[in-house]
Scaffold this motif. Structure first.
Motif, PDB file in Angstrom:
ATOM      1  N   ARG A  69      -8.062 -13.000   7.624  1.00 23.54           N
ATOM      2  CA  ARG A  69      -9.270 -12.742   6.854  1.00 23.54           C
ATOM      3  C   ARG A  69      -9.292 -13.513   5.536  1.00 23.54           C
ATOM      4  N   LYS A  70      -8.126 -13.835   5.006  1.00 19.95           N
ATOM      5  CA  LYS A  70      -8.048 -14.579   3.752  1.00 19.95           C
ATOM      6  C   LYS A  70      -8.022 -16.090   3.972  1.00 19.95           C
ATOM      7  N   GLY A  71      -8.029 -16.522   5.242  1.00 17.92           N
ATOM      8  CA  GLY A  71      -7.953 -17.948   5.530  1.00 17.92           C
ATOM      9  C   GLY A  71      -6.602 -18.551   5.218  1.00 17.92           C
ATOM     10  N   ASP A  72      -5.572 -17.732   5.235  1.00 18.30           N
ATOM     11  CA  ASP A  72      -4.203 -18.175   4.940  1.00 18.30           C
ATOM     12  C   ASP A  72      -3.577 -18.694   6.236  1.00 18.30           C
ATOM     13  N   PRO A  73      -3.098 -19.942   6.262  1.00 15.38           N
ATOM     14  CA  PRO A  73      -2.603 -20.535   7.515  1.00 15.38           C
ATOM     15  C   PRO A  73      -1.209 -20.084   7.930  1.00 15.38           C
ATOM     16  N   ARG A  74      -0.535 -19.291   7.119  1.00 17.48           N
ATOM     17  CA  ARG A  74       0.817 -18.870   7.492  1.00 17.48           C
ATOM     18  C   ARG A  74       0.798 -18.027   8.770  1.00 17.48           C
ATOM     19  N   ILE A  79       2.572  17.575  -6.231  1.00 17.27           N
ATOM     20  CA  ILE A  79       3.045  16.247  -5.845  1.00 17.27           C
ATOM     21  C   ILE A  79       2.068  15.686  -4.817  1.00 17.27           C
ATOM     22  N   VAL A  80       1.511  14.523  -5.118  1.00 13.02           N
ATOM     23  CA  VAL A  80       0.652  13.824  -4.163  1.00 13.02           C
ATOM     24  C   VAL A  80       1.452  12.650  -3.601  1.00 13.02           C
ATOM     25  N   ARG A  81       1.696  12.696  -2.300  1.00 11.32           N
ATOM     26  CA  ARG A  81       2.402  11.594  -1.630  1.00 11.32           C
ATOM     27  C   ARG A  81       1.396  10.724  -0.887  1.00 11.32           C
ATOM     28  N   ALA A  82       1.431   9.431  -1.124  1.00 10.13           N
ATOM     29  CA  ALA A  82       0.513   8.496  -0.483  1.00 10.13           C
ATOM     30  C   ALA A  82       1.288   7.491   0.358  1.00 10.13           C
ATOM     31  N   THR A  83       0.615   6.939   1.352  1.00 12.34           N
ATOM     32  CA  THR A  83       1.189   5.842   2.122  1.00 12.34           C
ATOM     33  C   THR A  83       1.024   4.540   1.340  1.00 12.34           C
ATOM     34  N   GLN A  84       1.430   3.432   1.938  1.00  8.60           N
ATOM     35  CA  GLN A  84       1.373   2.122   1.295  1.00  8.60           C
ATOM     36  C   GLN A  84      -0.054   1.781   0.859  1.00  8.60           C
ATOM     37  N   PHE A  85      -0.194   1.325  -0.388  1.00 10.64           N
ATOM     38  CA  PHE A  85      -1.509   0.925  -0.878  1.00 10.64           C
ATOM     39  C   PHE A  85      -1.953  -0.378  -0.214  1.00 10.64           C
ATOM     40  N   MET A  86      -3.219  -0.451   0.158  1.00 16.14           N
ATOM     41  CA  MET A  86      -3.773  -1.698   0.689  1.00 16.14           C
ATOM     42  C   MET A  86      -3.615  -2.837  -0.321  1.00 16.14           C
ATOM     43  N   GLU A  87      -3.706  -2.513  -1.602  1.00 16.27           N
ATOM     44  CA  GLU A  87      -3.599  -3.526  -2.657  1.00 16.27           C
ATOM     45  C   GLU A  87      -2.239  -4.200  -2.708  1.00 16.27           C
ATOM     46  N   PHE A  88      -1.212  -3.600  -2.092  1.00 16.35           N
ATOM     47  CA  PHE A  88       0.137  -4.157  -2.153  1.00 16.35           C
ATOM     48  C   PHE A  88       0.464  -5.084  -0.985  1.00 16.35           C
ATOM     49  N   MET A  89      -0.504  -5.309  -0.076  1.00 19.44           N
ATOM     50  CA  MET A  89      -0.197  -6.128   1.084  1.00 19.44           C
ATOM     51  C   MET A  89       0.214  -7.550   0.714  1.00 19.44           C
ATOM     52  N   ASP A  90      -0.402  -8.116  -0.321  1.00 17.76           N
ATOM     53  CA  ASP A  90      -0.008  -9.469  -0.740  1.00 17.76           C
ATOM     54  C   ASP A  90       1.459  -9.494  -1.171  1.00 17.76           C
ATOM     55  N   ASP A  91       1.888  -8.446  -1.873  1.00 17.70           N
ATOM     56  CA  ASP A  91       3.287  -8.357  -2.277  1.00 17.70           C
ATOM     57  C   ASP A  91       4.201  -8.245  -1.056  1.00 17.70           C
ATOM     58  N   VAL A  92       3.807  -7.399  -0.108  1.00 21.54           N
ATOM     59  CA  VAL A  92       4.607  -7.229   1.105  1.00 21.54           C
ATOM     60  C   VAL A  92       4.744  -8.555   1.840  1.00 21.54           C
ATOM     61  N   LEU A  93       3.664  -9.311   1.923  1.00 21.87           N
ATOM     62  CA  LEU A  93       3.696 -10.603   2.603  1.00 21.87           C
ATOM     63  C   LEU A  93       4.589 -11.603   1.873  1.00 21.87           C
ATOM     64  N   ARG A 126     -11.511   2.204   5.459  1.00 21.80           N
ATOM     65  CA  ARG A 126     -10.810   1.454   6.510  1.00 21.80           C
ATOM     66  C   ARG A 126     -10.374   0.101   5.963  1.00 21.80           C
ATOM     67  N   TYR A 127      -9.330  -0.462   6.584  1.00 22.52           N
ATOM     68  CA  TYR A 127      -8.739  -1.695   6.037  1.00 22.52           C
ATOM     69  C   TYR A 127      -9.723  -2.859   6.070  1.00 22.52           C
ATOM     70  N   GLU A 128     -10.478  -2.995   7.151  1.00 23.09           N
ATOM     71  CA  GLU A 128     -11.458  -4.086   7.230  1.00 23.09           C
ATOM     72  C   GLU A 128     -12.511  -3.947   6.138  1.00 23.09           C
ATOM     73  N   GLU A 129     -12.910  -2.723   5.842  1.00 19.26           N
ATOM     74  CA  GLU A 129     -13.880  -2.486   4.767  1.00 19.26           C
ATOM     75  C   GLU A 129     -13.286  -2.909   3.425  1.00 19.26           C
ATOM     76  N   TRP A 130     -12.038  -2.556   3.231  1.00 16.32           N
ATOM     77  CA  TRP A 130     -11.382  -2.903   1.958  1.00 16.32           C
ATOM     78  C   TRP A 130     -11.246  -4.426   1.828  1.00 16.32           C
ATOM     79  N   LEU A 131     -10.868  -5.105   2.900  1.00 14.36           N
ATOM     80  CA  LEU A 131     -10.740  -6.559   2.860  1.00 14.36           C
ATOM     81  C   LEU A 131     -12.071  -7.229   2.538  1.00 14.36           C
TER      82      LEU A 131
END
Length: 242
Positions: A201-206, A126-140, A236-241
């Motif tokens: 970083r995405k220029g989103d004004p919210r 069993i491989v347990r992972a933390t939250q994927f960086m790719e899911f941040m838009d969904d979380v927001l 790292r998250y900044e690298e991924w962004l």
């Protein structure tokens, strides 16, 4: 080594296939699009027959109580097919700390999936992972209301999907763990902080408003590593962004 990747056309599964093939293994992706259905069992016996390892990255289509039935049925079918096909190792992907949040139906469903696998007749990992960086838009999007996003200050240690796929591929071709490997990204944030960084970083004004009661992660006490034997991924998250 021959590896059948169930859910092999999705975000993680497709990268697992690519990593395994790059390492010289025979990795075959299976999904609805290839005629395999883990709920009805259609195509499952043929998909896993003769495989040394089965990697299961399928996911429930819902996050509510129906997810319990999905993981019960899919794991029962997968184990039956694996035994019939002579599979020597099954790997599944789960969530760090999943057994600490019984209030969430989906987390209870993932624990059920883990327990079915652990109690079954096939050696497992069993491989347990933390939250994927790719899911941040969904979380927001979950708690977005016009110009405002409400997020709790939950500690989170996000990981890039490519790092998850690499870890799963490595576990798949190793000896069965007979237990759990926790993996996470190298940095810990609070979720509200991560939301502000992402929008900026995405220029989103919210604007992000800290709200301890907002969204699913208000229930989760933290999505961070506590196991000293856990693995830290490099991205790292900044690298991924970027």
């Amino acid at each position: 080594m021959k590896v059948a990747v169930i859910g092999g056309t999705g975000l993680i599964g497709s990268q697992v296939v690519g990593n395994l093939r790059a390492a010289g293994h025979e990795a075959v992706p299976h999904s609805h699009s290839t005629g395999v259905d883990v709920i009805s069992g259609q195509g499952l016996d043929a998909a896993v027959a003769g495989a040394d390892v089965v990697v299961n990255t399928t996911n429930s289509p819902t996050f509510d109580a129906d997810s319990l039935a999905f993981f019960q049925t899919s794991m029962d079918n997968l184990l039956a097919a694996a035994v019939k096909g002579g599979v020597g190792h099954i790997v599944i992907l789960s969530i760090v700390g999943v057994d600490q949040v019984p209030e969430l139906d989906y987390y209870r469903a993932k624990v059920l999936q883990e327990n079915i696998l652990a109690a079954g007749p096939v050696p497992y990992s069993i491989v347990r992972a933390t939250q994927f960086m790719e899911f941040m838009d969904d979380v927001l999007s979950w708690t977005s209301d016009g110009d405002t996003v409400r997020l709790p200050p939950t500690p989170i240690q996000p990981i890039a999907a490519r790092d998850v796929a690499q870890a799963v591929a490595e576990v798949a071709v190793g000896a069965p763990l007979g237990g759990i490997l926790d993996i996470a990204g190298p940095e810990v944030f609070t979720l509200d902080e991560l939301g502000r960084t992402t929008l900026s970083r995405k220029g989103d004004p919210r604007a992000v408003v800290t709200d301890p009661a907002a969204g699913m992660f208000a229930v989760v006490q933290g999505d961070v590593l506590t196991d000293p034997h856990a693995r830290l991924a490099p991205t790292r998250y900044e690298e991924w962004l970027a």
